[in-house]
Motif scaffolding. Structure first.
Motif, PDB file in Angstrom:
ATOM      1  N   GLU A  20       1.206  -1.388  -0.126  1.00 58.96           N
ATOM      2  CA  GLU A  20       0.460  -0.588  -0.056  1.00 58.96           C
ATOM      3  C   GLU A  20       0.544   1.768   0.118  1.00 58.96           C
ATOM      4  OE1 GLU A  20      -4.047  -1.144   2.773  1.00 58.96           O
ATOM      5  OE2 GLU A  20      -3.473   1.117   2.610  1.00 58.96           O
ATOM      6  N   ARG A 158     -11.934  -1.415  -2.304  1.00 55.94           N
ATOM      7  CA  ARG A 158     -11.122  -1.551  -2.697  1.00 55.94           C
ATOM      8  C   ARG A 158     -11.875  -1.204  -4.285  1.00 55.94           C
ATOM      9  NH1 ARG A 158      -8.235  -7.398  -2.290  1.00 55.94           N
ATOM     10  NH2 ARG A 158      -7.124  -7.021  -3.341  1.00 55.94           N
ATOM     11  N   SER A 177      -5.398  -3.164  -4.712  1.00 57.22           N
ATOM     12  CA  SER A 177      -4.347  -3.559  -2.712  1.00 57.22           C
ATOM     13  C   SER A 177      -4.992  -2.895  -1.870  1.00 57.22           C
ATOM     14  CB  SER A 177      -2.450  -3.671  -3.351  1.00 57.22           C
ATOM     15  OG  SER A 177      -1.928  -2.519  -3.929  1.00 57.22           O
ATOM     16  N   ARG A 178      -5.545  -1.769  -2.577  1.00 65.83           N
ATOM     17  CA  ARG A 178      -5.496  -0.943  -0.728  1.00 65.83           C
ATOM     18  C   ARG A 178      -7.053  -0.144  -1.008  1.00 65.83           C
ATOM     19  NH1 ARG A 178      -3.991   5.529  -1.142  1.00 65.83           N
ATOM     20  NH2 ARG A 178      -4.817   5.121  -0.478  1.00 65.83           N
TER      21      ARG A 178
END
Length: 250
Positions: A20, A158, A177-178
């Motif tokens: 992140e 996400r 991914s975040r």
């Protein structure tokens, strides 16, 4: 990822970038120069919702479409205005759920074909506003059509970028991914560059997926913001959207 209810079996190709990035969300209004390439259109919504809603070039008017008591409202953001969408419904997909979106008329000039292009928006989503279907923007469908879409699906919030090529059945997804569901503004950008689809949050690439270089996106669908339509299962976005853009390569 949410798929249209009429969808049959599809292959889904996706990938993401681990880790992140420590990036602070920007509170400033985005400019049309932010994305790479020439801007096809950009909506700031600073004129509110009562006047005709057109992009910065005065093209492609948007209409408010609402069902079951759904309403849109203009709210302050960074010296201008943004659009708040209906609150989360406890019974996702029910006919009684309030739905409201912005939808254009024919938008063939937005079809990128095989060319590089990008699209995205600034969003504000609280952790309590996530759902299994939340479309920020979409043009076209994944079944018997072609499509590009940005969504913030799932409890984790996400974002993901989705493309489907004309005459193809594979749904390509670049999943971040975040999460962006933290009650702060985030800038999300989807980019197609030849054989790569990427998703960036606040300027940092956080997910990617390989796509065929020959993938072409051409459809007759309108541009929809906040949901794919007004049906019960419309993937209603909950939260606030601003600075929607689509660019094409120069």
């Amino acid at each position: 990822m949410s798929v249209e209810p009429s969808a049959g079996p599809h292959a889904v190709a996706s990938a993401n970038v681990p880790g992140e990035p420590a990036v602070q969300p920007s509170e400033a209004k985005a400019t049309s120069a932010a994305p790479k390439g020439s801007t096809a259109l950009r909506y700031s919504f600073d004129g509110g919702l009562s006047a005709p809603i057109v992009d910065a070039g005065g093209r492609l008017p948007l209409k408010v479409r609402k069902v079951a008591g759904g309403e849109l409202s203009a709210v302050p953001h960074a010296g201008g205005l943004a659009v708040r969408f209906p609150p989360r419904c406890d019974h996702y997909g029910a006919e009684s759920c309030a739905r409201a979106i912005l939808q254009s008329g024919p938008a063939d000039f937005l079809n990128p074909g095989q060319a590089d292009f990008s699209y995205g928006a600034s969003v504000l989503v609280k952790s309590s506003e996530t759902s299994k279907g939340a479309n920020v923007m979409q043009k076209g469908f994944s079944v018997g059509d072609s499509q590009f879409k940005l969504q913030v699906d799932g409890v984790a919030g996400r974002p993901s970028c989705v493309v489907v090529g004309t005459g193809r059945s594979t749904i390509y997804v670049a999943l971040a991914s975040r999460s962006v569901a933290d009650g702060r503004w985030h800038r999300i950008e989807c980019s197609r560059s030849s054989a790569l689809l990427t998703v960036a949050v606040d300027g940092a690439v956080v997910g990617q997926a390989a796509i065929p270089p020959s993938l072409s996106i051409v459809n007759t669908g309108p541009l929809c913001i906040g949901g794919k339509g007004t049906s019960a299962n419309n993937d209603q976005f909950v939260g606030v959207i601003d600075d929607v853009f689509v660019t094409r390569s120069a």
